[in-house]
Scaffold this motif. Structure first.
Motif, PDB file in Angstrom:
ATOM      1  N   THR A  99       5.624 -11.290   7.926  1.00 49.13           N
ATOM      2  CA  THR A  99       5.836 -11.712   6.547  1.00 49.13           C
ATOM      3  C   THR A  99       6.943 -10.860   5.942  1.00 49.13           C
ATOM      4  O   THR A  99       7.402  -9.912   6.541  1.00 49.13           O
ATOM      5  CB  THR A  99       4.538 -11.590   5.737  1.00 49.13           C
ATOM      6  N   VAL A 100       7.397 -11.229   4.771  1.00 44.64           N
ATOM      7  CA  VAL A 100       8.483 -10.512   4.109  1.00 44.64           C
ATOM      8  C   VAL A 100       7.959  -9.722   2.926  1.00 44.64           C
ATOM      9  O   VAL A 100       7.141 -10.210   2.149  1.00 44.64           O
ATOM     10  CB  VAL A 100       9.582 -11.494   3.645  1.00 44.64           C
ATOM     11  N   SER A 101       8.424  -8.505   2.810  1.00 41.74           N
ATOM     12  CA  SER A 101       8.166  -7.687   1.628  1.00 41.74           C
ATOM     13  C   SER A 101       9.309  -7.960   0.646  1.00 41.74           C
ATOM     14  O   SER A 101      10.430  -7.506   0.852  1.00 41.74           O
ATOM     15  CB  SER A 101       8.108  -6.208   2.007  1.00 41.74           C
ATOM     16  N   TRP A 102       9.010  -8.744  -0.371  1.00 44.93           N
ATOM     17  CA  TRP A 102      10.035  -9.094  -1.357  1.00 44.93           C
ATOM     18  C   TRP A 102      10.167  -8.002  -2.415  1.00 44.93           C
ATOM     19  O   TRP A 102       9.199  -7.312  -2.722  1.00 44.93           O
ATOM     20  CB  TRP A 102       9.688 -10.423  -2.027  1.00 44.93           C
TER      21      TRP A 102
ATOM     22  N   TYR B 104       9.552  -1.362   3.653  1.00 41.02           N
ATOM     23  CA  TYR B 104      10.285  -1.756   4.865  1.00 41.02           C
ATOM     24  C   TYR B 104       9.895  -0.792   5.969  1.00 41.02           C
ATOM     25  O   TYR B 104      10.400   0.329   6.039  1.00 41.02           O
ATOM     26  CB  TYR B 104      11.785  -1.717   4.585  1.00 41.02           C
ATOM     27  N   GLY B 105       8.936  -1.197   6.808  1.00 40.03           N
ATOM     28  CA  GLY B 105       8.404  -0.268   7.789  1.00 40.03           C
ATOM     29  C   GLY B 105       7.734   0.892   7.070  1.00 40.03           C
ATOM     30  O   GLY B 105       6.915   0.703   6.176  1.00 40.03           O
ATOM     31  N   ALA B 106       8.117   2.104   7.430  1.00 39.50           N
ATOM     32  CA  ALA B 106       7.553   3.296   6.793  1.00 39.50           C
ATOM     33  C   ALA B 106       8.349   3.715   5.561  1.00 39.50           C
ATOM     34  O   ALA B 106       8.016   4.708   4.920  1.00 39.50           O
ATOM     35  CB  ALA B 106       7.514   4.450   7.798  1.00 39.50           C
TER      36      ALA B 106
ATOM     37  N   HIS C  62      22.113  -4.120  -3.725  1.00 43.57           N
ATOM     38  CA  HIS C  62      22.405  -2.919  -2.950  1.00 43.57           C
ATOM     39  C   HIS C  62      21.106  -2.260  -2.509  1.00 43.57           C
ATOM     40  O   HIS C  62      20.190  -2.054  -3.317  1.00 43.57           O
ATOM     41  CB  HIS C  62      23.240  -1.927  -3.765  1.00 43.57           C
ATOM     42  N   PHE C  63      21.027  -1.892  -1.208  1.00 41.18           N
ATOM     43  CA  PHE C  63      19.845  -1.252  -0.641  1.00 41.18           C
ATOM     44  C   PHE C  63      20.074   0.245  -0.489  1.00 41.18           C
ATOM     45  O   PHE C  63      21.165   0.680  -0.096  1.00 41.18           O
ATOM     46  CB  PHE C  63      19.520  -1.842   0.734  1.00 41.18           C
ATOM     47  N   SER C  64      19.035   1.022  -0.740  1.00 41.49           N
ATOM     48  CA  SER C  64      19.153   2.486  -0.648  1.00 41.49           C
ATOM     49  C   SER C  64      19.228   2.969   0.789  1.00 41.49           C
ATOM     50  O   SER C  64      19.593   4.116   1.044  1.00 41.49           O
ATOM     51  CB  SER C  64      17.966   3.150  -1.350  1.00 41.49           C
ATOM     52  N   ALA C  65      18.875   2.128   1.754  1.00 40.79           N
ATOM     53  CA  ALA C  65      18.950   2.460   3.180  1.00 40.79           C
ATOM     54  C   ALA C  65      19.219   1.160   3.938  1.00 40.79           C
ATOM     55  O   ALA C  65      18.967   0.068   3.421  1.00 40.79           O
ATOM     56  CB  ALA C  65      17.660   3.109   3.656  1.00 40.79           C
ATOM     57  N   PRO C  66      19.743   1.253   5.153  1.00 38.50           N
ATOM     58  CA  PRO C  66      20.067   0.037   5.900  1.00 38.50           C
ATOM     59  C   PRO C  66      18.841  -0.841   6.149  1.00 38.50           C
ATOM     60  O   PRO C  66      17.762  -0.348   6.481  1.00 38.50           O
ATOM     61  CB  PRO C  66      20.640   0.578   7.211  1.00 38.50           C
TER      62      PRO C  66
ATOM     63  N   LEU D 121      11.839  -7.986   6.376  1.00 38.26           N
ATOM     64  CA  LEU D 121      10.709  -8.362   7.216  1.00 38.26           C
ATOM     65  C   LEU D 121       9.791  -7.167   7.442  1.00 38.26           C
ATOM     66  O   LEU D 121      10.226  -6.067   7.761  1.00 38.26           O
ATOM     67  CB  LEU D 121      11.206  -8.886   8.556  1.00 38.26           C
ATOM     68  N   THR D 122       8.502  -7.400   7.269  1.00 40.23           N
ATOM     69  CA  THR D 122       7.485  -6.403   7.584  1.00 40.23           C
ATOM     70  C   THR D 122       6.827  -6.830   8.884  1.00 40.23           C
ATOM     71  O   THR D 122       6.135  -7.844   8.918  1.00 40.23           O
ATOM     72  CB  THR D 122       6.430  -6.312   6.470  1.00 40.23           C
ATOM     73  N   ALA D 123       7.055  -6.084   9.968  1.00 39.44           N
ATOM     74  CA  ALA D 123       6.538  -6.463  11.287  1.00 39.44           C
ATOM     75  C   ALA D 123       5.064  -6.157  11.394  1.00 39.44           C
ATOM     76  O   ALA D 123       4.564  -5.189  10.811  1.00 39.44           O
ATOM     77  CB  ALA D 123       7.312  -5.739  12.385  1.00 39.44           C
ATOM     78  N   ALA D 124       4.382  -6.975  12.172  1.00 40.71           N
ATOM     79  CA  ALA D 124       2.959  -6.735  12.453  1.00 40.71           C
ATOM     80  C   ALA D 124       2.864  -5.760  13.610  1.00 40.71           C
ATOM     81  O   ALA D 124       2.731  -6.134  14.765  1.00 40.71           O
ATOM     82  CB  ALA D 124       2.262  -8.037  12.798  1.00 40.71           C
ATOM     83  N   VAL D 125       2.947  -4.476  13.296  1.00 43.84           N
ATOM     84  CA  VAL D 125       2.924  -3.431  14.324  1.00 43.84           C
ATOM     85  C   VAL D 125       1.501  -2.934  14.518  1.00 43.84           C
ATOM     86  O   VAL D 125       0.852  -2.514  13.560  1.00 43.84           O
ATOM     87  CB  VAL D 125       3.832  -2.244  13.917  1.00 43.84           C
TER      88      VAL D 125
END
Length: 216
Positions: A25-28, A41-43, A98-102, A187-191
């Motif tokens: 799913t996506v973290s909007w 976004y991940g961690a 603009h994103f604070s990280a890639p 995208l937030t992966a199902a890890v």
């Protein structure tokens, strides 16, 4: 099959199902106001800064009350009430998310872009993308079409996926209309959690021990 074997087999079968049952799913972006927001976004927590054509931010979930126009098998959720940046266009202003990280392969949704007889375009300035979904919206619906780096709408609503790694998505909205909007996410992966892997290994180990005892 004895109790130990059954327990081990159950653990071995359940663990992988638990690991992959959650669909991607996506973290909007959750917008605090019309210029700043963030998404998980991940961690990491990505801070998003919007600059450019802007008449405010709307947190109304009804913007996305036709979910099929903003989702697909890969993206299972709309932005909902996280907020959407509103625009009127009509100038050569370069707008920026603009994103604070890639962020790898970010997503962008747009709603109510243009209307019948009045096309509105998003002319993207960087990267590459494809339209994953489109269709009707809260105010009806027309279409989104892509030509190179430009997306044009006639009351268009849809979901775009950018390919590559980005710290900035920039675009021009040269056509004036009151009003349309967009927002972004990752995208937030199902890890699988470490505990899930531990359960899987424990189940396999129990099954192996039981099998050895049976042979002996």
């Amino acid at each position: 099959m004895n109790g130990i074997q059954k327990a081990g087999l159950a653990l071995a079968l359940i663990a992988p199902l638990q690991a992959f049952a959650v669909a991607p799913t996506v973290s909007w972006t959750a917008w605090d106001n019309a210029s700043t927001g963030s998404f998980a976004y991940g961690a990491q927590t990505i801070t998003v800064t919007y600059t450019g054509d802007n008449i405010g931010m709307d947190p109304s979930a009804y913007i996305y009350d036709v979910p099929s126009s903003f989702t697909n098998a890969e993206v299972t959720n709309t932005p909902g009430s996280n907020g959407t940046i509103l625009m009127v266009g009509g100038a050569q202003t370069v707008n920026h998310f603009h994103f604070s990280a890639p962020v790898v392969d970010p997503y962008l949704v747009m709603f109510s872009v243009g209307q019948g007889g009045l096309p509105v375009s998003f002319q993207f300035q960087n990267g590459s993308f494809s339209i994953l979904a489109q269709g009707t919206g809260h105010w009806g619906g027309g279409s989104l079409t892509q030509s190179g780096m430009t997306v044009t709408g006639l009351e268009g609503n849809g979901l775009l996926k950018f390919q590559g790694t980005y710290t900035d998505i920039s675009f021009i909205t040269p056509n004036g209309e009151y009003y349309y909007g967009a927002t972004v996410g990752g995208l937030t992966a199902a890890v699988p959690e470490p505990s899930t892997y531990a359960m899987l290994l424990a189940g396999l180990a129990l099954t192996g021990v039981a099998a050895r005892r049976r042979k002996e």
